[in-house]
Structures are given as structure tokens and as C-alpha cells.
Write a protein that holds these residues in place. Structure first.
Motif, PDB file in Angstrom:
ATOM      1  N   PRO A 369       0.793  -1.238   0.000  1.00 18.51           N
ATOM      2  CA  PRO A 369       0.000   0.000   0.000  1.00 18.51           C
ATOM      3  C   PRO A 369       0.820   1.282   0.000  1.00 18.51           C
ATOM      4  CG  PRO A 369      -0.934  -1.592   1.534  1.00 18.51           C
ATOM      5  CD  PRO A 369       0.371  -2.159   1.077  1.00 18.51           C
ATOM      6  N   ASP A 370       2.050   1.241   0.558  1.00 18.92           N
ATOM      7  CA  ASP A 370       2.856   2.464   0.627  1.00 18.92           C
ATOM      8  C   ASP A 370       3.750   2.667  -0.594  1.00 18.92           C
ATOM      9  OD1 ASP A 370       4.811   0.556   0.988  1.00 18.92           O
ATOM     10  OD2 ASP A 370       5.328   1.159   3.027  1.00 18.92           O
ATOM     11  N   SER A 371       3.666   1.773  -1.579  1.00 22.06           N
ATOM     12  CA  SER A 371       4.424   1.855  -2.838  1.00 22.06           C
ATOM     13  C   SER A 371       5.924   1.633  -2.658  1.00 22.06           C
ATOM     14  CB  SER A 371       4.213   3.219  -3.530  1.00 22.06           C
ATOM     15  OG  SER A 371       2.862   3.433  -3.835  1.00 22.06           O
ATOM     16  N   ARG A 372       6.360   1.263  -1.478  1.00 21.82           N
ATOM     17  CA  ARG A 372       7.792   1.081  -1.230  1.00 21.82           C
ATOM     18  C   ARG A 372       8.282  -0.307  -1.617  1.00 21.82           C
ATOM     19  NH1 ARG A 372      10.564   4.669   2.051  1.00 21.82           N
ATOM     20  NH2 ARG A 372       9.358   6.494   2.688  1.00 21.82           N
ATOM     21  N   LYS A 373       7.379  -1.284  -1.687  1.00 27.17           N
ATOM     22  CA  LYS A 373       7.777  -2.647  -2.010  1.00 27.17           C
ATOM     23  C   LYS A 373       6.744  -3.267  -2.936  1.00 27.17           C
ATOM     24  CE  LYS A 373      10.269  -3.441   2.356  1.00 27.17           C
ATOM     25  NZ  LYS A 373      10.358  -4.275   3.574  1.00 27.17           N
ATOM     26  N   VAL A 374       7.169  -4.305  -3.624  1.00 25.44           N
ATOM     27  CA  VAL A 374       6.258  -4.992  -4.527  1.00 25.44           C
ATOM     28  C   VAL A 374       6.444  -6.496  -4.361  1.00 25.44           C
ATOM     29  CG1 VAL A 374       7.859  -5.025  -6.492  1.00 25.44           C
ATOM     30  CG2 VAL A 374       5.394  -5.044  -6.904  1.00 25.44           C
ATOM     31  N   LEU A 375       5.343  -7.229  -4.453  1.00 28.10           N
ATOM     32  CA  LEU A 375       5.352  -8.685  -4.381  1.00 28.10           C
ATOM     33  C   LEU A 375       5.216  -9.250  -5.785  1.00 28.10           C
ATOM     34  CD1 LEU A 375       2.844  -8.461  -1.548  1.00 28.10           C
ATOM     35  CD2 LEU A 375       4.834  -9.916  -1.209  1.00 28.10           C
ATOM     36  N   TYR A 376       5.858 -10.376  -6.024  1.00 27.57           N
ATOM     37  CA  TYR A 376       5.687 -11.034  -7.316  1.00 27.57           C
ATOM     38  C   TYR A 376       5.796 -12.540  -7.150  1.00 27.57           C
ATOM     39  CZ  TYR A 376      10.836 -11.459  -7.635  1.00 27.57           C
ATOM     40  OH  TYR A 376      12.164 -11.765  -7.413  1.00 27.57           O
ATOM     41  N   VAL A 377       5.190 -13.271  -8.091  1.00 28.73           N
ATOM     42  CA  VAL A 377       5.178 -14.736  -8.075  1.00 28.73           C
ATOM     43  C   VAL A 377       6.149 -15.221  -9.142  1.00 28.73           C
ATOM     44  CG1 VAL A 377       3.775 -16.806  -8.353  1.00 28.73           C
ATOM     45  CG2 VAL A 377       2.788 -14.762  -7.296  1.00 28.73           C
ATOM     46  N   ALA A 378       7.097 -16.074  -8.753  1.00 27.17           N
ATOM     47  CA  ALA A 378       8.117 -16.538  -9.692  1.00 27.17           C
ATOM     48  C   ALA A 378       8.493 -17.978  -9.396  1.00 27.17           C
ATOM     49  CB  ALA A 378       9.365 -15.651  -9.629  1.00 27.17           C
ATOM     50  N   ASP A 379       9.026 -18.634 -10.416  1.00 28.45           N
ATOM     51  CA  ASP A 379       9.528 -19.995 -10.298  1.00 28.45           C
ATOM     52  C   ASP A 379      10.740 -19.964  -9.375  1.00 28.45           C
ATOM     53  OD1 ASP A 379      10.352 -22.578 -10.636  1.00 28.45           O
ATOM     54  OD2 ASP A 379      10.340 -22.540 -12.812  1.00 28.45           O
ATOM     55  N   GLY A 380      10.612 -20.593  -8.216  1.00 25.91           N
ATOM     56  CA  GLY A 380      11.639 -20.449  -7.194  1.00 25.91           C
ATOM     57  C   GLY A 380      12.663 -21.552  -7.153  1.00 25.91           C
ATOM     58  N   ASP A 381      12.818 -22.167  -6.001  1.00 24.66           N
ATOM     59  CA  ASP A 381      13.889 -23.144  -5.798  1.00 24.66           C
ATOM     60  C   ASP A 381      13.658 -24.436  -6.570  1.00 24.66           C
ATOM     61  OD1 ASP A 381      15.113 -21.382  -4.061  1.00 24.66           O
ATOM     62  OD2 ASP A 381      14.041 -22.162  -2.315  1.00 24.66           O
ATOM     63  N   ILE A 382      12.402 -24.816  -6.751  1.00 24.49           N
ATOM     64  CA  ILE A 382      12.056 -26.055  -7.441  1.00 24.49           C
ATOM     65  C   ILE A 382      11.380 -25.705  -8.759  1.00 24.49           C
ATOM     66  CG2 ILE A 382      10.710 -28.181  -7.335  1.00 24.49           C
ATOM     67  CD1 ILE A 382      13.030 -28.092  -5.360  1.00 24.49           C
ATOM     68  N   THR A 383      11.904 -26.226  -9.846  1.00 25.12           N
ATOM     69  CA  THR A 383      11.358 -25.919 -11.160  1.00 25.12           C
ATOM     70  C   THR A 383       9.877 -26.281 -11.229  1.00 25.12           C
ATOM     71  OG1 THR A 383      13.483 -26.276 -12.226  1.00 25.12           O
ATOM     72  CG2 THR A 383      11.540 -26.425 -13.620  1.00 25.12           C
ATOM     73  N   GLY A 384       9.069 -25.300 -11.623  1.00 23.01           N
ATOM     74  CA  GLY A 384       7.641 -25.524 -11.737  1.00 23.01           C
ATOM     75  C   GLY A 384       6.863 -25.238 -10.477  1.00 23.01           C
ATOM     76  N   ALA A 385       7.535 -24.942  -9.369  1.00 27.34           N
ATOM     77  CA  ALA A 385       6.874 -24.574  -8.114  1.00 27.34           C
ATOM     78  C   ALA A 385       7.066 -23.075  -7.907  1.00 27.34           C
ATOM     79  CB  ALA A 385       7.449 -25.360  -6.938  1.00 27.34           C
ATOM     80  N   PHE A 386       6.008 -22.314  -8.103  1.00 24.62           N
ATOM     81  CA  PHE A 386       6.098 -20.862  -8.020  1.00 24.62           C
ATOM     82  C   PHE A 386       5.908 -20.399  -6.583  1.00 24.62           C
ATOM     83  CE2 PHE A 386       5.426 -21.645 -12.438  1.00 24.62           C
ATOM     84  CZ  PHE A 386       6.100 -20.608 -13.089  1.00 24.62           C
ATOM     85  N   GLU A 387       6.714 -19.399  -6.206  1.00 22.43           N
ATOM     86  CA  GLU A 387       6.707 -18.870  -4.847  1.00 22.43           C
ATOM     87  C   GLU A 387       6.547 -17.360  -4.876  1.00 22.43           C
ATOM     88  OE1 GLU A 387       9.478 -21.168  -2.120  1.00 22.43           O
ATOM     89  OE2 GLU A 387      10.445 -21.511  -4.042  1.00 22.43           O
ATOM     90  N   VAL A 388       6.348 -16.756  -3.685  1.00 23.08           N
ATOM     91  CA  VAL A 388       6.129 -15.318  -3.565  1.00 23.08           C
ATOM     92  C   VAL A 388       7.416 -14.642  -3.114  1.00 23.08           C
ATOM     93  CG1 VAL A 388       4.820 -13.500  -2.396  1.00 23.08           C
ATOM     94  CG2 VAL A 388       3.690 -15.646  -3.037  1.00 23.08           C
ATOM     95  N   TYR A 389       7.757 -13.538  -3.769  1.00 19.10           N
ATOM     96  CA  TYR A 389       8.942 -12.759  -3.440  1.00 19.10           C
ATOM     97  C   TYR A 389       8.538 -11.319  -3.138  1.00 19.10           C
ATOM     98  CZ  TYR A 389      11.708 -16.659  -5.183  1.00 19.10           C
ATOM     99  OH  TYR A 389      12.264 -17.898  -5.363  1.00 19.10           O
ATOM    100  N   LEU A 390       9.323 -10.674  -2.285  1.00 20.83           N
ATOM    101  CA  LEU A 390       9.098  -9.283  -1.897  1.00 20.83           C
ATOM    102  C   LEU A 390      10.370  -8.497  -2.167  1.00 20.83           C
ATOM    103  CD1 LEU A 390       7.177  -7.229  -0.450  1.00 20.83           C
ATOM    104  CD2 LEU A 390       8.281  -7.908   1.692  1.00 20.83           C
TER     105      LEU A 390
END
Length: 492
Positions: A369-390
Motif C-alpha cells: 500500500p505504501d508503494s515502497r515494495k512490490v510482491l511477485y510470483v516466480a519460479d523459485g527453488d524447485i522448477t515448476g513450483a512458483f513462490e512469492v517474493y518481496l
């Protein structure tokens, strides 16, 4: 391509390859696959953030043992997700959105009737309830007063834009079937909530969305905002958003270069589109999704600009005053993904490369809400398993240790730390390398203490000012919160 063009091309690639001053931090969410052999992979499809910035809503198959996905909540710091829906509500599609007061989540699911319907579920506790029995698509928007849902329905052939009260009842139709077929994410509402913007195809151009219209929120006749020129190529609008300040309509389309999707902007009243990101020297590169920051100053977008075939996350000023900065974590090289020739394309691959931002649709990028950070969903440690990043917005100056955002590290930041000790809270100047990001603990105190008196360039020094130590009550509170801070790491 001559030498001059090659040099320019290399310069642009270098420009887009700039990295953020801080690294993206994975939000640890229990249940995501940790084994390559999992079938199906337990993965996250979308993320949204509560109005107070403390809770995430994710759509995932974490507990289903199948590809069916449900709605969960989890603190911004991560942890074990709380399920809010079950198999009784069927498979949830795409994204769950918080109501403006944060009390409910709205989502679309197929509960065995053969088509999607709207549901809402209390965030605190309770069972989901049906909002409307209308046949709905997967995309929707909530009005800021929490009274209405703007959505797409497909009762016969073409998609139709409608709105319905959050409490249920009769819907209002905003577009006609002969207006053309709407893109699933090709509509948006202006901040005044008196006008809806949407993209449709034109019968003479085929199935691609080639026109942008506006229509009163109360209903009426659509007005043409822009009509793309007669082909040499078939234009296609893939998503539409209105800037939170209400000045511009932004959309993704191959308006400038055939088969190259870019973000374009037009004034709220219509006009000639201008590119938000300059892709003129980048061949065969596309932008897939974008999200505008709540303060209308920045835009986050996923794009294939650096590593061929991989969509990374970039942030740029919305006014184009600076080049985009890549903020997503670098891709993870795997034994099965081998780039033998060194051209950026795996010569031997399993079809996935870790690190790519999800392409599933809505909810893959979400601003705090404060525009200082953004979350995104990406393929993380395991191929094909998407995780959330900040990740932090590199275009907002955040002084390390400045927990209240006033531009200087002083005793007021200690008060913020003390008042939220043991809680999930977004400390604005938190250590980017914190072991427990999003959780206020003793590590944050030690980091603040190290930074105390370090103002940004041009500010007065605080040398000689006494640094407060944690009070006994604060330390007791930290001990009491030990169950919630199991991974605290205190640096020497």
C-alpha cells in the motif's frame, strides 16, 4: 545488424540489466514443493495484499494433492497458510481480492455447476457464501467503497462487461454483445469510479482486441477512446489499467511494433498512445504483465528483456524519467538447463528455468500500500513450483534503519521498533539481508543501532546522540513472542 546498431543494442541490454540496490526476499510459505519429483507440484498462482499491508491472500494447491486451487491467507513475513476455502467451493480461479476494509476476500470458483461464480469469505473466520449466480469470467475489480464488483460475463458468445453489488442482486450491463469480445483483463475503473475503460476486438480485424472504449459506471453508450490504425498488422490489447491518480489509461499492446508487446499510455480522455518503456532496440522482447504503484509514481512489469525466454521483474518511473531496473532474483542454473553455446538460451532443458516470473495471469504482481515494495510470483527453488517474493522499490529512497520513513535514522525509529516488537510489520528501512524479513525482532534493533545517526547525504549528523537500549518490557515481549519468531538470528 551493423556495428553501430550492435553497440546500441548492447548498451540497451546493459541498461535493462541494472540490478536493484536490494535483493528480492522470498516470503517463506509452508507447503510449497521442495522436491523436484512432486506430482503435481504444490505451487502458488497469485498473491494479493491486505489494505494494511500485513496479510497476503494466495491462491494455491498447497493442500489439495491435485491441481485444484484454493484461497489461503498468510502473514507478510510468511509462515503456515490458513485455508479459507475447501473442495466444497470447487477450484478457485486466478486471484482472490481483499475488500477495501480488509474484512473479506472475493474470489471466483466453479463449485460443480459447470461455470464460475462469485464468492466471498471472511478473513477472520467463517464459510464462503455465494454472491451471484451469474456466469462469470475469471477477472474482476472491486470498487473502492466495497459496494460493487466489476466483471466480465459470457452468457452466450462474446464477453459482456457488467457490475453487481457485493451483497448480490441484479447486475447492470455496461457493454453489449455487439460491442465485440472483451479481453479477460482488458478493463479497468478510474479512481472517481464514474467511468469504466475496456478493450474489445473489431470484427474487421479478427479476434484481437483493437479498440479501447469508455462507458459510464452507471451504464450508457460506450465512447471510443482509441481505434488502432488499419493494419499492416493485427493489434492486440492484452491488459488495461488506470493510474491511481486518474490521469492516464495504460495498456499492453503491439501498437508500435508488430508482435512486440509493450506498455502504452494515453490521457484519460483519449489521445495518441505513447510508449512507457522504450523497446525500440530490443528485438523479439515482450512485456507480459504490469502493476502501477498506489502513488502513481512507479510501474512494475514482467518482461523478457535480459535472459532470452525468461520473464524478469522490472520497476521504472511511470513518467519515463529513468531506465527500468531489474529487481527479480537471478535465475537458478540447473544441471538439466545447460547453455552450451553461451547465447542465453538453454541448449538442453526440461522446459523450465528457475527464476521466471509467472505468466498465469492476474495476481502475479502486487504493490504494498505504501508503494515502497512490490510482491511477485516466480519460479523459485524447485522448477515448476512458483513462490512469492518481496522486493523494494529502487526509486523510493529508503534509508537503512529508518523504520518510520522520515529520511533519517533517529530515536523515533526505535519507537516504531518497540511498538511492533514480535509482530508482523513492514519496517520501511529494514535490513535487506534480514534473516526474518517482515518480522520485528532483536535483529532489527541491532541493525537500527548500527545505522543510528546515518542520515542521507546533505542531512545533519546525529553524532553524540545517545542510542536507547531495549527496555526490560520490550525484551520480555520478545521472549513471549518466541513462538512467532522461531528463526531469529542475532548478529554479533
Amino acid at each position: 545488424m551493423n556495428l553501430r546498431h550492435l553497440c546500441c543494442f548492447s548498451a540497451v541490454l546493459a541498461l535493462f540489466s541494472l540490478t536493484s540496490p536490494v535483493l528480492a526476499a522470498k516470503v517463506p510459505i509452508a507447503g510449497v514443493s521442495t522436491n523436484e519429483t512432486d506430482n503435481p507440484k504444490r505451487s502458488i498462482s497469485s498473491v494479493s495484499v491486505s489494505p494494511d499491508g500485513q496479510t497476503l491472500a494466495i491462491v494455491s494447491n498447497l493442500t489439495s494433492g491435485s491441481l485444484d486451487e484454493f484461497v489461503f491467507t498468510v502473514p507478510i513475513a510468511g509462515g503456515t497458510p490458513t485455508p479459507l476455502t475447501s473442495a466444497l467451493q470447487g477450484d478457485v480461479d486466478h486471484v482472490a481480492r481483499f475488500t477495501p476494509d480488509g474484512s473479506n476476500l472475493i474470489f471466483v470458483a466453479n463449485s460443480g455447476v459447470g461455470f464460475n461464480q462469485f464468492y466471498k469469505v471472511p478473513v477472520a473466520s467463517g464459510s464462503p457464501s455465494l454472491i451471484s449466480s451469474d456466469r462469470v469470467s475469471t477477472s474482476f475489480r472491486l470498487t473502492s467503497d466495497g459496494q460493487n464488483i466489476l466483471y466480465i460475463s459470457r452468457p452466450v458468445a462474446n464477453d459482456i462487461l457488467k457490475r453487481v453489488p457485493l451483497t448480490g442482486g441484479a447486475f447492470t450491463q455496461l457493454s453489449a454483445e455487439n460491442d465485440g469480445d472483451l479481453d479477460r483483463v482488458g478493463f479497468a475503473l478510474n479512481p472517481n469510479e464514474d467511468t469504466v475503460f475496456f478493450a474489445t476486438d473489431a470484427p474487421t480485424f479478427g479476434a484481437n482486441e483493437t479498440s479501447l472504449f469508455s462507458v459510464p459506471f452507471a451504464g450508457g453508450s460506450p465512447a471510443t477512446l482509441i481505434t488502432f490504425p488499419v493494419p499492416p498488422h493485427i493489434y492486440d490489447i492484452d491488459m488495461v489499467e488506470v493510474s491511481p491518480d486518474g490521469n492516464s489509461v495504460l495498456f499492453i499492446a503491439d501498437y508500435t511494433v508488430n508482435n512486440q508487446d509493450n506498455i502504452h499510455s494515453i490521457p484519460i480522455g483519449g489521445g495518441t498512445p505513447t510508449e512507457v518503456v522504450d523497446l525500440s532496440l530490443l528485438l523479439d522482447r515482450d512485456i507480459r504483465h504490469f502493476a502501477i504503484s498506489p502513488d502513481s509514481q512507479s510501474i512494475a512489469f514482467s518482461a523478457d528483456l535480459d535472459t532470452v525466454g525468461i520473464f524478469e521483474l522490472y520497476i521504472a518511473p511511470l513518467d519515463g524519467s529513468a531506465a527500468p531496473i531489474k529487481v527479480s532474483d537471478p535465475i537458478t542454473a540447473e544441471a538439466i538447463d545447460l547453455d552450451i553455446t553461451g547465447d542465453g538460451i538453454p541448449d538442453v532443458s526440461d522446459g523450465f528455468v528457475d527464476g521466471s516470473v509467472s505468466s498465469t495471469g492476474e495476481g502475479v504482481i502486487a504493490w504494498m500500500p505504501d508503494s515502497r515494495k512490490v510482491l511477485y510470483v516466480a519460479d523459485g527453488d524447485i522448477t515448476g513450483a512458483f513462490e512469492v517474493y518481496l522486493v523494494a522499490n529502487p526509486f523510493i529512497l529508503t534509508v537503512p534503519g529508518d523504520y518510520n520513513g522520515n529520511g533519517i535514522v533517529d530515536a523515533a525509529d526505535y519507537s516504531v521498533w518497540r511498538d511492533h516488537l514480535g509482530q508482523t510489520f513492514d519496517l520501511l528501512g529494514e535490513n535487506p539481508a534480514a534473516a526474518t524479513p517482515g518480522m520485528v525482532d532483536l535483529e532489527d534493533f541491532n541493525f537500527w543501532k548500527q545505522q543510528f545517526g546515518q542520515p542521507p547525504a546533505g542531512s545533519a549528523s546525529l553524532a553524540g546522540v545517545a542510542v536507547p537500549e531495549p527496555t526490560t518490557s520490550a525484551l520480555l515481549l520478545l521472549a513471549a513472542a518466541g513462538g512467532a519468531c522461531t528463526s531469529i538470528r542475532i548478529r554479533p
